[in-house]
Structure formats: C-alpha cells, structure tokens
Design an enzyme around this catalytic site. Structure first.
Site: not given
Length: 195
Positions: A17, A78, A151
């Site tokens: 992430d 991501e 996160d």
C-alpha cells in the site's frame, strides 16, 4: 525470479500500500479455495523532514529487504487514483513507482489493483470503508486483531486480492494458452485445402 518453496499451488504475495510517509507491506501465503495465512505485516516509515529523494531511497531499501526476507512469488501494488489532495497523490505515486521498480528489478510478477477492486474482493462491496475491509482481513486471515496502522491492513488486503484474483487470472490465461496450442497442433495436422 525466486523459486517456489511452498507446496502445491500455494503462492506467496507481497502486498504494498504505497505512501511516502507510511508504506504498508503485508505478506500472505495461500491459494484459491484454501485458507490463507499471514506471513508478516508492517509499515515502512519515512520522516517528512527529509528530502523526498532520501525518503524514496528509504522506501526502496525497505521494500528490497522485505522481498529478500520473504521471497514472494508475486507483488500486488495499489493502483494510484485521483484524490483531492495533490501532495498526497504525488507522494503515493512516487512510492508506487519505487515499489514497481524494486519488484521488476527482481523479476517478480507485478499486479496493480484499484482500491475498489480490493474492497470488492475482500468484503464483497467495492464501496466498503477501511473498518469493514480491516474486519474482513482479520476474519480471512484468522488474526487476533486488526493490524495497525490501516496501511498495514490495506497491504494485507492487496495480497489477499491478488491470491484470489491473480490465481483465477493465471488459470484463465493457462486455459487460453492450452486451447491455442491445441488449435495450432490441429492446424498443423490438417492439410491445407487445395483448389
């Protein structure tokens, strides 16, 4: 590329992430139709007081260490999407670029998943909030509590998504390749019509 160490069709995925201040990382082992397990989870942090270039080097070194330690079969990052705060999206995009470079340098397969794809895969709802996604990560991986900060949980959700979606995509690609190979073999055996 790293060889497989796990049995059967199990894969190890490093979910990332991306973020300039906090870059979530999570490693998941598993396969479609079988329980998944968390291998490790954490956050690579950088100080906002440092120049951006130094922060990116820290993220690169951190991600490289995670890959070296856990030897994933694939990396899921991501996909950056537009947000209202341009400084946030710039840092996220820079960290994402570093993640892609680190994985590519190692020859690892890379997949990018949008936040809504991850939410839909993990919770069944592409508009789920962070709490719902975190709760599903806990449930899917049978964890005692949600990893913090968010996160870290998001990185695990990315890894879960890739195990489930990546495995399905790989099976589909293999089936298409096999069908093409059979068609080509059939065409070689069948003589061309003469006129």
């Amino acid at each position: 590329m790293f060889g497989r160490r796990r049995r059967g069709t199990s894969v190890r995925v490093l979910g990332i992430d991306p973020g300039l201040t906090r870059c979530g990382v999570g490693v998941v082992d598993g396969s479609v139709g079988r329980p998944l397990s968390m291998v490790d989870v954490g956050v690579i942090r950088t100080s906002s007081g440092l120049p951006v270039a130094e922060r990116l080097v820290s993220i690169e070194k951190g991600l490289d260490a995670w890959i070296e330690e856990h030897r994933p079969d694939a990396v899921a990052v991501e996909r950056v999407f537009a947000r209202s705060d341009s400084s946030t999206i710039m840092g996220t995009a820079q960290a994402s670029g570093i993640a892609l470079v680190v994985a590519a340098r190692r020859g690892l397969p890379i997949a990018m998943h949008t936040p809504s794809e991850v939410k839909a895969a993990v919770s069944g709802n592409g508009r789920a909030d962070k709490a719902q996604v975190g709760a599903m990560v806990v449930r899917i991986l049978r964890l005692p509590e949600m990893p913090k900060p968010a996160d870290a949980a998001d990185a695990l959700a990315l890894a879960i998504t890739h195990v489930w979606r990546g495995s399905a995509s790989n099976r589909l690609e293999a089936a298409v390749a096999q069908q093409k190979a059979q068609l080509m073999a059939h065409q070689k055996k069948t003589p061309a019509r003469t006129r």
